[in-house]
Design an enzyme around this catalytic site. Structure first.
Site, PDB file in Angstrom:
ATOM      1  N   GLY A   1      -6.170  -6.120  -4.596  1.00 47.62           N
ATOM      2  CA  GLY A   1      -7.505  -5.763  -4.367  1.00 47.62           C
ATOM      3  C   GLY A   1      -7.797  -4.971  -5.648  1.00 47.62           C
ATOM      4  N   ARG A   2      -8.772  -3.825  -5.167  1.00 54.03           N
ATOM      5  CA  ARG A   2      -9.293  -3.057  -6.136  1.00 54.03           C
ATOM      6  C   ARG A   2      -8.301  -1.972  -6.721  1.00 54.03           C
ATOM      7  NH1 ARG A   2     -11.125   2.175  -5.981  1.00 54.03           N
ATOM      8  NH2 ARG A   2     -10.491   2.259  -3.979  1.00 54.03           N
TER       9      ARG A   2
ATOM     10  N   HIS B   1      -5.441  -1.959  -7.919  1.00 54.21           N
ATOM     11  CA  HIS B   1      -4.268  -2.122  -7.538  1.00 54.21           C
ATOM     12  C   HIS B   1      -3.082  -1.290  -8.231  1.00 54.21           C
ATOM     13  CE1 HIS B   1      -0.820  -4.291  -5.197  1.00 54.21           C
ATOM     14  NE2 HIS B   1      -0.236  -3.868  -6.048  1.00 54.21           N
TER      15      HIS B   1
ATOM     16  N   HIS C   1      -8.736  -2.204   4.055  1.00 54.41           N
ATOM     17  CA  HIS C   1      -7.458  -3.021   4.168  1.00 54.41           C
ATOM     18  C   HIS C   1      -7.389  -4.015   5.095  1.00 54.41           C
ATOM     19  CE1 HIS C   1      -5.415   0.912   2.281  1.00 54.41           C
ATOM     20  NE2 HIS C   1      -5.796  -0.030   1.424  1.00 54.41           N
TER      21      HIS C   1
ATOM     22  N   THR D   1       0.892  -1.141  -0.027  1.00 51.98           N
ATOM     23  CA  THR D   1      -0.049  -0.055  -0.117  1.00 51.98           C
ATOM     24  C   THR D   1       0.929   1.449  -0.138  1.00 51.98           C
ATOM     25  OG1 THR D   1      -1.757   1.153   1.124  1.00 51.98           O
ATOM     26  CG2 THR D   1      -0.095   0.204   2.516  1.00 51.98           C
ATOM     27  N   ARG D   2       0.205   2.326  -0.488  1.00 51.08           N
ATOM     28  CA  ARG D   2       1.012   3.542  -0.311  1.00 51.08           C
ATOM     29  C   ARG D   2       0.050   4.624   0.421  1.00 51.08           C
ATOM     30  NH1 ARG D   2      -1.404   4.060  -5.526  1.00 51.08           N
ATOM     31  NH2 ARG D   2      -2.767   6.094  -5.849  1.00 51.08           N
TER      32      ARG D   2
ATOM     33  N   HIS E   1      -6.843   1.528   6.187  1.00 51.96           N
ATOM     34  CA  HIS E   1      -8.436   1.696   6.578  1.00 51.96           C
ATOM     35  C   HIS E   1      -8.946   0.382   6.742  1.00 51.96           C
ATOM     36  CE1 HIS E   1      -9.153   0.991   2.236  1.00 51.96           C
ATOM     37  NE2 HIS E   1      -8.360   2.369   1.948  1.00 51.96           N
TER      38      HIS E   1
END
Length: 392
Positions: free
Chosen positions: A292-293, A295, A207, A199-200, A204
Site C-alpha cells: 500500500g501507501r 510501505h 487496511h 503491518t506494524r 484501521h
C-alpha cells in the site's frame, strides 16, 4: 530442508530449517561452558529465529561479506538471487578480536540464556554510511533504522546458525505459525492463492478495505502483523493483536482468513523493506502480497508509492510472488464508503484520509478515532490501551 511441490516454492527453492535436532542440542549444551559467547540484542534474536524457521530462506546464517556487499549495492545475494536487506550479526572490535574463524560461538539473549550457535566462518568490517545511503536512502541519524545501524558494532560475524530450541512465543503462542506450518495449513484449507498483509500499526478502515479488495480475488488472506522490535512510539504488539482479534470476530469471514505473528524486527527501510517483506511472505507460502501507501516507511524519507515502484526493478519470475499495489484508501463522504481515487468521484475536500500515525495522534490527544477511521470496537480497545475514558 523441505519443499512442498504443491505450493509456491520458497525463495531459492527450499525451505531452510536450522533448528537443532535433539542430538545437536545435546552436543551444543555439553559445550556451553567452553564456547566463547556473544550476546544478541532483540533484533539479532529475531533474525536468528527467522533464519532458523526458514522465514529468511535461502539464508542459513548471518551474511558473509560477499552476500552482504551485493545485497547492499545490488539487492542480490552473491549467487544473484534477489535479496534487499542485509541480515548481519554486528559486534564491537573488542568482542570480535578473540573469536576464531572456524570455531563455534555461543549465542545468548539479553538475559544471558543460551539460545543459539554460530559456526563462525568470517569476520569483516563494513561501511555504515554506505549501507545507510544504499539501504535506507538516507544517512540521517533521526531515521530509526539508520540510528540502529550507526549504534551497532563495527564488525560483522558470518556463518551458519542453529537455534537451540524452538520456544513458544511468550505473548502469542497460539498465533506462532512458522513457514512449514503455514504452508501445510494453506494446503489443508485448499487455498491455492494466498495474499499476505504486513503491518506494524493498529488495524484501521483503510487496511480493512484493501485486505477485502484483495480477498475478492484470492482464496485466502494471511494477516501477518510484525511483533518483533519496533520504534518506541509504535503501539505495543499485544494491543495491535487484540485489535485484529476483535476485527476478525465481527467483520471478516473466518474460514478465509488466518492470523499469525511475524517475529521479525522492523527496519523502516521503505521500498527495500517492501521487497524483503514480500520474500518473507513467499517463504510462508503466500502467492500475493499487498503493498500500500508508503510501505515500511517512516517520516518523509520515501515517496508515497516508492515501495510499489521498486517491484518494477525485478522480473516477476525473480521475485516469485505477485505484488498487489493499492492506492491510498480514504473514506469518501460523498459515497459514504471506503474508496481510492480509482473508484471515488469525490473531490479532495470530500476525502477523510486514514493512517496509523493519525490514529496514534488522536489517541494521545485523548480523542477516540471516529467510525471513518476505525471500527468502534477497535477504537474502544485502542482507547483502553491508551487509558482514555470511553464516552458512554
Amino acid at each position: 530442508m523441505s519443499h512442498n511441490p504443491d505450493a509456491i516454492a520458497p525463495h531459492g527453492g527450499q525451505l531452510v530449517n536450522r533448528i537443532a535436532t535433539s542430538e545437536q542440542r545435546a552436543e551444543f549444551l555439553s559445550k556451553a561452558d567452553f564456547l566463547p559467547r556473544v550476546q544478541l540484542d532483540d533484533r539479532a534474536v529475531s533474525d536468528l529465529e527467522m533464519i532458523a524457521i526458514g522465514a529468511f530462506s535461502p539464508l542459513t546464517g548471518f551474511m558473509n561479506q560477499e552476500d552482504y556487499d551485493r545485497t547492499v549495492t545490488e539487492m542480490r545475494l552473491a549467487n544473484g538471487l534477489v535479496w534487499s536487506i542485509p541480515i548481519t550479526l554486528s559486534v564491537s572490535e573488542e568482542v570480535a578480536s578473540p573469536l576464531q574463524e572456524g570455531g563455534l560461538i555461543r549465542l545468548d539473549n539479553s538475559r544471558g540464556e543460551f539460545i543459539g550457535v554460530l559456526q563462525l566462518t568470517q569476520k569483516y568490517h563494513y561501511d555504515k554510511t554506505r549501507e545507510a545511503i544504499k539501504v535506507y536512502r538516507t544517512d540521517d541519524v533521526k531515521h530509526p533504522g539508520v540510528q540502529v545501524l550507526y549504534n551497532q558494532g563495527n564488525v560483522h560475524l558470518a556463518g551458519d546458525i542453529w537455534l537451540l530450541q524452538r520456544e513458544p512465543h511468550p505473548q502469542f503462542p497460539t498465533y506462532q505459525i512458522d513457514p512449514a506450518a503455514s504452508r501445510q495449513m494453506f494446503k489443508d484449507k485448499g487455498w491455492k492463492t494466498i495474499v499476505g498483509f504486513q503491518t506494524r500499526n493498529p488495524i484501521h478502515r483503510a487496511h480493512e478495505y484493501i485486505q477485502k479488495c484483495a480477498l475478492e480475488i484470492v482464496d485466502g488472506l494471511f494477516l501477518h502483523p510484525l511483533v518483533g522490535a519496533t520504534k518506541e512510539d509504535d503501539i505495543a504488539a499485544d494491543v495491535r493483536m487484540r485489535c485484529y482479534e476483535i476485527l476478525l470476530e465481527h467483520y471478516y469471514p473466518l474460514d478465509r482468513v488466518t492470523l499469525a505473528i511475524n517475529p521479525a524486527a522492523m527496519r523502516y527501510a521503505g521500498p527495500r523493506e517492501a521487497i524483503f517483506h514480500a520474500l518473507v511472505r513467499k517463504n510462508y507460502g503466500c502467492t500475493h502480497f499487498i503493498v500500500g501507501r508508503d510501505h515500511a516507511g517512516v517520516g518523509d524519507y520515501y515517496g508515497t508509492y516508492d515501495a510499489q515502484y521498486i517491484f518494477d526493478e525485478f522480473a516477476p519470475s525473480e521475485l516469485g510472488i505477485v505484488p498487489m499495489k493499492f492506492e491510498h484508501a480514504f473514506y469518501c463522504t460523498r459515497t459514504k464508503q471506503m474508496a481510492t481515487s480509482k473508484t471515488s468521484p469525490s473531490t479532495p475536500e470530500e476525502r477523510i484520509h486514514l493512517s496509523g500515525t493519525k490514529v496514534r495522534e488522536m489517541l494521545r490527544r485523548g480523542e477516540l478515532p471516529p467510525p471513518e477511521f476505525s471500527r468502534p470496537e477497535v477504537a474502544a480497545e485502542l482507547a483502553r490501551a491508551m487509558r482514555i475514558q470511553v464516552p458512554a
